[in-house]
Scaffold this motif. Structure first.
Motif, mmCIF file in Angstrom:
data_model
loop_
_atom_site.group_PDB
_atom_site.id
_atom_site.type_symbol
_atom_site.label_atom_id
_atom_site.label_comp_id
_atom_site.label_asym_id
_atom_site.label_seq_id
_atom_site.Cartn_x
_atom_site.Cartn_y
_atom_site.Cartn_z
ATOM 1 N N MET A 2 0.826 -1.192 0.000
ATOM 2 C CA MET A 2 0.000 0.000 0.000
ATOM 3 C C MET A 2 0.868 1.253 0.000
ATOM 4 S SD MET A 2 -3.060 1.217 2.548
ATOM 5 C CE MET A 2 -3.821 -0.380 2.479
ATOM 6 N N THR A 3 0.572 2.141 -0.921
ATOM 7 C CA THR A 3 1.289 3.405 -0.986
ATOM 8 C C THR A 3 0.624 4.411 -0.051
ATOM 9 O OG1 THR A 3 -0.084 4.315 -2.752
ATOM 10 C CG2 THR A 3 1.839 2.977 -3.420
ATOM 11 N N ASP A 4 1.305 5.531 0.174
ATOM 12 C CA ASP A 4 0.716 6.594 0.984
ATOM 13 C C ASP A 4 -0.572 7.096 0.349
ATOM 14 O OD1 ASP A 4 2.751 6.448 2.839
ATOM 15 O OD2 ASP A 4 3.861 8.153 2.025
ATOM 16 N N ASN A 5 -0.583 7.159 -0.975
ATOM 17 C CA ASN A 5 -1.780 7.608 -1.682
ATOM 18 C C ASN A 5 -2.943 6.635 -1.458
ATOM 19 O OD1 ASN A 5 -3.227 9.371 -3.421
ATOM 20 N ND2 ASN A 5 -2.891 7.941 -5.116
ATOM 21 N N ASP A 6 -2.662 5.330 -1.511
ATOM 22 C CA ASP A 6 -3.698 4.326 -1.257
ATOM 23 C C ASP A 6 -4.240 4.444 0.168
ATOM 24 O OD1 ASP A 6 -3.444 3.210 -3.811
ATOM 25 O OD2 ASP A 6 -2.002 1.703 -3.124
ATOM 26 N N ALA A 7 -3.346 4.626 1.114
ATOM 27 C CA ALA A 7 -3.750 4.741 2.518
ATOM 28 C C ALA A 7 -4.638 5.972 2.714
ATOM 29 C CB ALA A 7 -2.527 4.815 3.423
ATOM 30 N N PHE A 8 -4.267 7.080 2.104
ATOM 31 C CA PHE A 8 -5.076 8.289 2.215
ATOM 32 C C PHE A 8 -6.444 8.087 1.577
ATOM 33 C CE2 PHE A 8 -6.666 12.302 0.521
ATOM 34 C CZ PHE A 8 -6.777 13.026 1.695
ATOM 35 N N ARG A 9 -6.469 7.487 0.385
ATOM 36 C CA ARG A 9 -7.734 7.251 -0.323
ATOM 37 C C ARG A 9 -8.653 6.355 0.511
ATOM 38 N NH1 ARG A 9 -9.233 3.186 -3.254
ATOM 39 N NH2 ARG A 9 -7.142 2.320 -3.394
ATOM 40 N N LEU A 10 -8.101 5.318 1.097
ATOM 41 C CA LEU A 10 -8.919 4.418 1.921
ATOM 42 C C LEU A 10 -9.392 5.098 3.207
ATOM 43 C CD1 LEU A 10 -7.092 1.021 1.408
ATOM 44 C CD2 LEU A 10 -9.323 1.721 0.490
ATOM 45 N N SER A 11 -8.595 6.012 3.737
ATOM 46 C CA SER A 11 -9.050 6.744 4.924
ATOM 47 C C SER A 11 -10.237 7.629 4.571
ATOM 48 C CB SER A 11 -7.922 7.570 5.538
ATOM 49 O OG SER A 11 -7.643 8.723 4.770
ATOM 50 N N ARG A 12 -10.255 8.157 3.357
ATOM 51 C CA ARG A 12 -11.383 8.970 2.902
ATOM 52 C C ARG A 12 -12.622 8.097 2.694
ATOM 53 N NH1 ARG A 12 -10.917 12.284 5.456
ATOM 54 N NH2 ARG A 12 -12.765 13.120 4.488
ATOM 55 N N VAL A 13 -12.426 6.892 2.173
ATOM 56 C CA VAL A 13 -13.541 5.952 1.997
ATOM 57 C C VAL A 13 -14.148 5.638 3.366
ATOM 58 C CG1 VAL A 13 -14.116 3.575 1.347
ATOM 59 C CG2 VAL A 13 -12.690 4.968 -0.169
ATOM 60 N N GLU A 14 -13.298 5.402 4.359
ATOM 61 C CA GLU A 14 -13.780 5.121 5.712
ATOM 62 C C GLU A 14 -14.554 6.317 6.271
ATOM 63 O OE1 GLU A 14 -12.078 3.556 10.005
ATOM 64 O OE2 GLU A 14 -10.871 3.308 8.210
ATOM 65 N N ALA A 15 -14.057 7.514 6.018
ATOM 66 C CA ALA A 15 -14.749 8.721 6.473
ATOM 67 C C ALA A 15 -16.117 8.846 5.811
ATOM 68 C CB ALA A 15 -13.906 9.954 6.177
ATOM 69 N N HIS A 16 -16.231 8.459 4.565
ATOM 70 C CA HIS A 16 -17.532 8.496 3.888
ATOM 71 C C HIS A 16 -18.504 7.512 4.533
ATOM 72 C CE1 HIS A 16 -15.532 10.252 0.060
ATOM 73 N NE2 HIS A 16 -15.860 11.183 0.925
ATOM 74 N N GLY A 17 -18.008 6.362 4.948
ATOM 75 C CA GLY A 17 -18.855 5.417 5.675
ATOM 76 C C GLY A 17 -19.332 5.992 6.997
ATOM 77 N N TRP A 18 -18.423 6.656 7.703
ATOM 78 C CA TRP A 18 -18.763 7.312 8.972
ATOM 79 C C TRP A 18 -19.862 8.347 8.731
ATOM 80 C CZ3 TRP A 18 -16.965 7.137 14.096
ATOM 81 C CH2 TRP A 18 -17.353 8.206 14.897
ATOM 82 N N ASN A 19 -19.683 9.177 7.711
ATOM 83 C CA ASN A 19 -20.666 10.218 7.410
ATOM 84 C C ASN A 19 -22.015 9.626 7.023
ATOM 85 O OD1 ASN A 19 -18.874 12.294 7.955
ATOM 86 N ND2 ASN A 19 -18.163 12.417 5.850
ATOM 87 N N ALA A 20 -22.009 8.531 6.297
ATOM 88 C CA ALA A 20 -23.262 7.876 5.920
ATOM 89 C C ALA A 20 -24.018 7.421 7.167
ATOM 90 C CB ALA A 20 -22.994 6.696 4.992
ATOM 91 N N ALA A 21 -23.328 6.873 8.127
ATOM 92 C CA ALA A 21 -23.970 6.445 9.376
ATOM 93 C C ALA A 21 -24.535 7.636 10.126
ATOM 94 C CB ALA A 21 -22.978 5.681 10.251
ATOM 95 N N GLN A 22 -23.810 8.726 10.144
ATOM 96 C CA GLN A 22 -24.293 9.930 10.821
ATOM 97 C C GLN A 22 -25.580 10.439 10.167
ATOM 98 O OE1 GLN A 22 -23.037 11.177 13.725
ATOM 99 N NE2 GLN A 22 -21.785 9.343 13.631
ATOM 100 N N ARG A 23 -25.643 10.381 8.845
ATOM 101 C CA ARG A 23 -26.864 10.807 8.140
ATOM 102 C C ARG A 23 -28.031 9.890 8.492
ATOM 103 N NH1 ARG A 23 -23.171 11.675 4.052
ATOM 104 N NH2 ARG A 23 -23.677 9.700 3.055
ATOM 105 N N VAL A 24 -27.788 8.597 8.535
ATOM 106 C CA VAL A 24 -28.852 7.646 8.885
ATOM 107 C C VAL A 24 -29.361 7.943 10.291
ATOM 108 C CG1 VAL A 24 -29.324 5.223 9.435
ATOM 109 C CG2 VAL A 24 -28.123 5.813 7.323
ATOM 110 N N LEU A 25 -28.454 8.163 11.210
ATOM 111 C CA LEU A 25 -28.845 8.417 12.594
ATOM 112 C C LEU A 25 -29.538 9.770 12.747
ATOM 113 C CD1 LEU A 25 -25.698 7.020 14.396
ATOM 114 C CD2 LEU A 25 -27.969 5.966 14.263
ATOM 115 N N SER A 26 -29.109 10.773 12.004
ATOM 116 C CA SER A 26 -29.718 12.097 12.126
ATOM 117 C C SER A 26 -31.106 12.140 11.506
ATOM 118 C CB SER A 26 -28.823 13.161 11.503
ATOM 119 O OG SER A 26 -28.810 13.047 10.103
ATOM 120 N N ASP A 27 -31.399 11.217 10.601
ATOM 121 C CA ASP A 27 -32.730 11.140 10.005
ATOM 122 C C ASP A 27 -33.745 10.527 10.967
ATOM 123 O OD1 ASP A 27 -31.845 12.258 7.664
ATOM 124 O OD2 ASP A 27 -31.631 10.350 6.613
#
Length: 67
Positions: A2-27
């Protein structure tokens, strides 16, 4: 390897999952079951699919109120 770029991209994917859960809960929706969570995940393959799910589940576990 895994490159630094891959690690950063996957951290953003994880953050999108976190945000999706927050939207579900806020609804005010009930906590989603595994099938509903799978439908919410926009990624078709790992490692992105797994990282999004990790973010989603982490958000649920930190925001659940104890009974």
């Amino acid at each position: 390897m895994m490159t630094d770029n891959d690690a950063f991209r996957l951290s953003r994917v994880e953050a999108h999952g976190w945000n999706a859960a927050q939207r579900v809960l806020s609804d005010g929706a009930r906590l989603p079951d595994a099938a509903r969570i799978a439908k919410l995940n926009p990624h078709a393959a790992d490692p992105e699919r797994a990282r999004w799910l990790a973010g989603f589940e982490n958000a649920l576990s930190t925001t659940r109120k104890p009974k």
